[in-house]
Enzyme design. Structure first.
Site, PDB file in Angstrom:
ATOM      1  N   LYS A   1     -15.645  -5.607   9.550  1.00  0.00           N
ATOM      2  CA  LYS A   1     -14.685  -6.291   8.932  1.00  0.00           C
ATOM      3  C   LYS A   1     -13.166  -6.844   9.762  1.00  0.00           C
ATOM      4  O   LYS A   1     -13.100  -7.404   9.726  1.00  0.00           O
ATOM      5  CB  LYS A   1     -14.332  -5.836   7.538  1.00  0.00           C
ATOM      6  CG  LYS A   1     -13.067  -6.254   6.969  1.00  0.00           C
ATOM      7  CD  LYS A   1     -12.957  -5.753   5.156  1.00  0.00           C
ATOM      8  CE  LYS A   1     -12.374  -4.756   5.356  1.00  0.00           C
ATOM      9  NZ  LYS A   1     -10.983  -4.893   5.633  1.00  0.00           N
ATOM     10  N   ASN A   2     -12.892  -5.387  10.310  1.00  0.00           N
ATOM     11  CA  ASN A   2     -11.595  -5.095  10.831  1.00  0.00           C
ATOM     12  C   ASN A   2     -11.518  -5.349  12.337  1.00  0.00           C
ATOM     13  O   ASN A   2     -10.893  -6.358  12.707  1.00  0.00           O
ATOM     14  CB  ASN A   2     -11.036  -3.837  10.991  1.00  0.00           C
ATOM     15  CG  ASN A   2     -10.458  -2.841   9.349  1.00  0.00           C
ATOM     16  OD1 ASN A   2     -10.475  -4.502   8.783  1.00  0.00           O
ATOM     17  ND2 ASN A   2     -10.088  -1.803   9.619  1.00  0.00           N
TER      18      ASN A   2
ATOM     19  N   ASP B   1      -8.921   5.411   7.671  1.00  0.00           N
ATOM     20  CA  ASP B   1     -10.091   4.514   6.591  1.00  0.00           C
ATOM     21  C   ASP B   1     -11.212   5.377   6.432  1.00  0.00           C
ATOM     22  O   ASP B   1     -12.647   4.874   5.798  1.00  0.00           O
ATOM     23  CB  ASP B   1     -10.515   3.281   7.453  1.00  0.00           C
ATOM     24  CG  ASP B   1      -9.517   2.043   7.375  1.00  0.00           C
ATOM     25  OD1 ASP B   1      -8.593   2.415   6.135  1.00  0.00           O
ATOM     26  OD2 ASP B   1      -9.704   0.940   8.189  1.00  0.00           O
TER      27      ASP B   1
ATOM     28  N   ARG C   1      -4.028  -8.958   2.591  1.00  0.00           N
ATOM     29  CA  ARG C   1      -2.645  -9.124   3.127  1.00  0.00           C
ATOM     30  C   ARG C   1      -3.095  -9.475   4.825  1.00  0.00           C
ATOM     31  O   ARG C   1      -2.146  -9.430   5.445  1.00  0.00           O
ATOM     32  CB  ARG C   1      -2.503  -7.207   3.287  1.00  0.00           C
ATOM     33  CG  ARG C   1      -2.553  -7.083   2.058  1.00  0.00           C
ATOM     34  CD  ARG C   1      -1.883  -5.671   2.678  1.00  0.00           C
ATOM     35  NE  ARG C   1      -1.269  -5.058   3.877  1.00  0.00           N
ATOM     36  CZ  ARG C   1       0.185  -5.387   3.882  1.00  0.00           C
ATOM     37  NH1 ARG C   1       0.879  -5.261   2.939  1.00  0.00           N
ATOM     38  NH2 ARG C   1       0.789  -5.077   4.703  1.00  0.00           N
TER      39      ARG C   1
ATOM     40  N   CYS D   1       0.449  -2.937  -1.743  1.00  0.00           N
ATOM     41  CA  CYS D   1      -0.722  -3.165  -1.966  1.00  0.00           C
ATOM     42  C   CYS D   1      -1.279  -1.582  -2.556  1.00  0.00           C
ATOM     43  O   CYS D   1       0.033  -0.914  -2.797  1.00  0.00           O
ATOM     44  CB  CYS D   1      -1.677  -2.745  -0.807  1.00  0.00           C
ATOM     45  SG  CYS D   1      -1.858  -1.588   0.641  1.00  0.00           S
TER      46      CYS D   1
ATOM     47  N   ARG E   1       3.159  -1.066   2.757  1.00  0.00           N
ATOM     48  CA  ARG E   1       2.282  -1.715   3.697  1.00  0.00           C
ATOM     49  C   ARG E   1       3.332  -3.112   5.035  1.00  0.00           C
ATOM     50  O   ARG E   1       2.877  -4.127   4.532  1.00  0.00           O
ATOM     51  CB  ARG E   1       1.291  -2.148   4.178  1.00  0.00           C
ATOM     52  CG  ARG E   1       0.481  -1.473   3.483  1.00  0.00           C
ATOM     53  CD  ARG E   1      -0.985  -1.419   3.144  1.00  0.00           C
ATOM     54  NE  ARG E   1      -1.615  -1.822   4.049  1.00  0.00           N
ATOM     55  CZ  ARG E   1      -3.090  -2.000   4.640  1.00  0.00           C
ATOM     56  NH1 ARG E   1      -3.890  -2.129   3.684  1.00  0.00           N
ATOM     57  NH2 ARG E   1      -3.399  -2.343   5.569  1.00  0.00           N
ATOM     58  N   PRO E   2       5.039  -2.778   5.349  1.00  0.00           N
ATOM     59  CA  PRO E   2       5.782  -4.228   5.554  1.00  0.00           C
ATOM     60  C   PRO E   2       5.115  -4.325   6.731  1.00  0.00           C
ATOM     61  O   PRO E   2       4.108  -4.165   7.496  1.00  0.00           O
ATOM     62  CB  PRO E   2       6.919  -3.328   6.053  1.00  0.00           C
ATOM     63  CG  PRO E   2       6.534  -2.201   6.796  1.00  0.00           C
ATOM     64  CD  PRO E   2       5.318  -1.620   5.254  1.00  0.00           C
TER      65      PRO E   2
ATOM     66  N   ARG F   1     -14.866  -5.993  -0.813  1.00  0.00           N
ATOM     67  CA  ARG F   1     -14.241  -7.152   0.089  1.00  0.00           C
ATOM     68  C   ARG F   1     -14.982  -5.880   1.428  1.00  0.00           C
ATOM     69  O   ARG F   1     -14.240  -6.907   2.394  1.00  0.00           O
ATOM     70  CB  ARG F   1     -13.355  -6.219   0.198  1.00  0.00           C
ATOM     71  CG  ARG F   1     -11.531  -6.412  -1.941  1.00  0.00           C
ATOM     72  CD  ARG F   1     -10.700  -6.859  -1.072  1.00  0.00           C
ATOM     73  NE  ARG F   1      -9.948  -6.745  -0.088  1.00  0.00           N
ATOM     74  CZ  ARG F   1      -8.655  -5.779   0.105  1.00  0.00           C
ATOM     75  NH1 ARG F   1      -8.655  -5.168  -0.444  1.00  0.00           N
ATOM     76  NH2 ARG F   1      -8.255  -6.547   1.653  1.00  0.00           N
TER      77      ARG F   1
ATOM     78  N   LEU G   1       7.645  -5.840  11.799  1.00  0.00           N
ATOM     79  CA  LEU G   1       7.166  -5.198  13.516  1.00  0.00           C
ATOM     80  C   LEU G   1       6.851  -6.426  14.400  1.00  0.00           C
ATOM     81  O   LEU G   1       7.020  -7.147  14.975  1.00  0.00           O
ATOM     82  CB  LEU G   1       6.803  -3.879  13.140  1.00  0.00           C
ATOM     83  CG  LEU G   1       6.936  -2.871  12.768  1.00  0.00           C
ATOM     84  CD1 LEU G   1       6.138  -1.532  13.369  1.00  0.00           C
ATOM     85  CD2 LEU G   1       8.257  -2.370  13.787  1.00  0.00           C
TER      86      LEU G   1
HETATM   87  C1  UD1 Z   1      -5.057  -1.842   9.486  1.00  0.00           C
HETATM   88  C2  UD1 Z   1      -5.992  -2.102   9.036  1.00  0.00           C
HETATM   89  C3  UD1 Z   1      -6.566  -0.579   7.809  1.00  0.00           C
HETATM   90  C4  UD1 Z   1      -6.278   0.671   8.333  1.00  0.00           C
HETATM   91  C5  UD1 Z   1      -4.404   0.579   8.917  1.00  0.00           C
HETATM   92  C6  UD1 Z   1      -4.787   1.527   9.656  1.00  0.00           C
HETATM   93  C7  UD1 Z   1      -7.326  -3.954   9.759  1.00  0.00           C
HETATM   94  C8  UD1 Z   1      -7.267  -5.556   8.622  1.00  0.00           C
HETATM   95  N1  UD1 Z   1      -6.700  -3.033   8.251  1.00  0.00           N
HETATM   96  O1  UD1 Z   1      -4.133  -2.272   8.494  1.00  0.00           O
HETATM   97  O2  UD1 Z   1      -7.832  -1.119   7.256  1.00  0.00           O
HETATM   98  O3  UD1 Z   1      -6.540   1.017   7.663  1.00  0.00           O
HETATM   99  O4  UD1 Z   1      -4.876  -0.217  10.437  1.00  0.00           O
HETATM  100  O5  UD1 Z   1      -5.544   2.016  10.618  1.00  0.00           O
HETATM  101  O6  UD1 Z   1      -7.281  -3.920  10.613  1.00  0.00           O
HETATM  102  N2  UD1 Z   1       3.891  -0.479   9.655  1.00  0.00           N
HETATM  103  C9  UD1 Z   1       5.441  -0.861   9.437  1.00  0.00           C
HETATM  104  N3  UD1 Z   1       6.027  -2.083   9.744  1.00  0.00           N
HETATM  105  C10 UD1 Z   1       5.263  -2.949   9.989  1.00  0.00           C
HETATM  106  C11 UD1 Z   1       3.391  -3.170   9.855  1.00  0.00           C
HETATM  107  C12 UD1 Z   1       2.891  -2.096   9.373  1.00  0.00           C
HETATM  108  O7  UD1 Z   1       5.782  -0.806   8.843  1.00  0.00           O
HETATM  109  O8  UD1 Z   1       5.542  -4.637  10.609  1.00  0.00           O
HETATM  110  C13 UD1 Z   1       3.198   0.307   8.816  1.00  0.00           C
HETATM  111  C14 UD1 Z   1       2.036   0.475   8.372  1.00  0.00           C
HETATM  112  O9  UD1 Z   1       3.299   0.492   6.721  1.00  0.00           O
HETATM  113  C15 UD1 Z   1       1.770   1.934   8.154  1.00  0.00           C
HETATM  114  C16 UD1 Z   1       1.403   1.996   9.910  1.00  0.00           C
HETATM  115  O10 UD1 Z   1       2.648   0.795  10.104  1.00  0.00           O
HETATM  116  O11 UD1 Z   1       2.221   2.879   8.053  1.00  0.00           O
HETATM  117  C17 UD1 Z   1       0.118   1.643  10.435  1.00  0.00           C
HETATM  118  O12 UD1 Z   1      -0.341   0.319   9.617  1.00  0.00           O
HETATM  119  P1  UD1 Z   1      -1.441  -0.857  10.236  1.00  0.00           P
HETATM  120  O13 UD1 Z   1      -1.721  -0.673  11.579  1.00  0.00           O
HETATM  121  O14 UD1 Z   1      -0.061  -1.981  10.919  1.00  0.00           O
HETATM  122  O15 UD1 Z   1      -2.251  -0.967   9.762  1.00  0.00           O
HETATM  123  P2  UD1 Z   1      -3.112  -2.384   9.296  1.00  0.00           P
HETATM  124  O16 UD1 Z   1      -2.739  -3.513  10.644  1.00  0.00           O
HETATM  125  O17 UD1 Z   1      -1.991  -3.338   7.812  1.00  0.00           O
END
Ligand code: UD1
Length: 420
Positions: free
Chosen positions: A22-23, A307, A92, A116, A121-122, A399, A125
């Site tokens: 899925k991811n 995960d 998201r 969520c 989860r901002p 999901r 970045l």
């Molecule tokens: C993706 C995966 C999710 C997995 C996660 C971490 C998908 C669709 N989802 O989520 O299943 O649990 O990676 O392996 O692929 N962060 C910020 N600012 C940002 C973006 C992220 O502070 O703009 C922080 C997040 O809050 C978190 C960390 O960075 O603490 C990692 O998040 P991120 O890798 O972005 O997770 P997702 O891509 O949302």
């Protein structure tokens, strides 16, 4: 609403075919916005998140059919550039359309995803990186409004934190930008690697694939002549079924796997006493006679995946001794603990660390799924509990796991889907 009823004390045996990831599929579907002409994607899992993203692309003007795990899609008719709240709020990962839409059209609006279950989860970045590439970004009435009328421009982007969807978004934006973009501190997850490989095989110059520094040469808004491809196997689904075998002390074979994506998961299961027979694209797990306690810290790839944290937590309840699991990626990802406690697990959470006293007898009762991976942890625990467990709110499970109860039932689990 559906729920699962599971009889405990089960033994499993046989083989399970693993679905596409899925991811990996989510960014790959968003990537089709960058494509010229028709495209076929195979091994796409039929799960709710995928259908949600396809619905979003359909709303934007894409034409597609999705049957038997095969997607035929043509995005040349995309003309809307607004990803509305009604869809983004349910998933998201819809934020993945931001980079490709902005790169192709020079403007777009995407609803802010909001919080969520597993934390804040901002997306700061993602936005900061696009601003570096020349986008003007404003937040208005709950929407990210992004504009780059003269196109995005390649530059050096240093991510303060490793972000999976953030890296995917910027790779897609960079593919259509003017000049070269260098992403420093890029995510190295196999799902990001596949996105880069497909773009590279379709003519986009990308160096450093699979490393923390990616260099992408943009096409200056020319769409990509995208090649058809098949989605990689779901390493989290594989890990979940390996934990199912380990917790029920059963031997299980998994087919359609990628061994090279499973390092951290296999190594922790080996520490817990399991052994493996490894084939080219299959893997057989032999359970431990006595499951050993383990210490786990979640990290970015190639570290131990967040995960898989909930599933290993369930497994640790059956280990001899005390295990610890530290969650470093998300601040609120222990919601499954209180549900596992309802089944009788002995777990204490202190800040980011859960301490699990193993070898506890679990007894079936009613529990509630709180997020996608928490749901599968409850399924694992229910299979070793005494008596019957009902898991409610399994829409979380739907999901991301394709036909979970059918796959488990076929290898001996006593599991059925019922309506509330
Ligand atoms: C993706 C995966 C999710 C997995 C996660 C971490 C998908 C669709 N989802 O989520 O299943 O649990 O990676 O392996 O692929 N962060 C910020 N600012 C940002 C973006 C992220 O502070 O703009 C922080 C997040 O809050 C978190 C960390 O960075 O603490 C990692 O998040 P991120 O890798 O972005 O997770 P997702 O891509 O949302």
């Amino acid at each position: 609403m559906d729920y699962l009823k599971i009889q405990g004390n089960t033994k499993l045996g046989g083989a399970i075919n693993i679905s596409g990831a899925k991811n990996a599929a989510l960014p790959l579907i968003a990537m089709t916005i960058l494509a010229k002409g028709d495209l076929t994607i195979t091994n796409l899992p039929e799960v709710v998140d995928i259908k949600t993203l396809l619905k979003l692309l359909g709303n934007l003007g894409a034409e597609y059919t999705f049957e038997n795990n095969v997607l035929q899609i043509n995005t040349s008719g995309v003309h809307h550039t607004k990803a509305t709240y009604d869809i983004v709020k349910t998933m998201r990962a819809s934020i993945l359309v931001l980079g490709p839409l902005l790169a192709r059209f020079g403007h777009c609006e995407v609803s802010l995803p909001g919080g969520c279950a597993i934390g804040q989860r901002p997306i700061d970045l993602h936005l900061k990186a696009l601003e570096h590439m020349g986008a003007k970004i404003t937040i208005e009435a709950g929407y990210v409004r992004a504009e780059a009328p003269s196109g995005l421009v390649g530059c050096d982007i240093i991510f303060d934190k490793i972000t999976v969807t953030g890296t995917a978004n910027i790779v897609m934006a960079a593919a259509l930008a003017r000049g070269t973009t260098t992403i420093i501190n890029a995510a190295r997850e196999p799902e990001v690697v596949q996105l880069c490989e497909i773009l590279r095989d379709s003519g986009v110059q990308i160096d450093g694939i699979g490393t923390a520094v990616l260099k992408i040469k943009g096409s200056d808004t020319e769409l990509v002549d995208m090649k058809s491809f098949s989605v990689i196997p779901d390493r989290i689904e594989i890990g979940t079924y390996l934990c199912a075998a380990a917790i029920t002390k059963s031997e299980l074979t998994l087919n359609n796997i990628r061994l090279d994506h499973l390092g951290a998961i296999i190594s922790k299961l080996e520490e817990m006493g399991c052994t493996f027979t490894k084939g080219e694209d299959s893997l057989t797990i032999h359970p431990a006679a006595t499951i050993k306690a383990v210490d786990i810290v979640t990290q970015e790839y190639p570290g131990f995946p967040t995960d898989m944290q909930a599933q290993f937590l369930a497994l640790a309840t059956q280990a001899e001794g005390v295990s610890t699991i530290e969650e470093r990626l998300f601040e609120n990802r222990f919601m499954h603990v209180s549900e596992l406690q309802r089944l009788g697990a002995d777990i204490k959470v202190n800040g980011h660390t859960a301490t699990i006293k193993g070898a506890t007898k679990l007894s079936g009762t009613d529990v509630m799924a709180t997020d996608l991976r928490a749901s599968s942890a409850l399924v694992l625990a229910a299979m070793v509990a005494d008596g019957e467990t009902s898991i409610h709110r399994i829409y979380h499970l739907d999901r991301g796991y394709e036909k979970l109860e059918k796959k488990l039932e076929a290898v001996g689990a006593k599991i059925e889907r019922l309506k509330e």
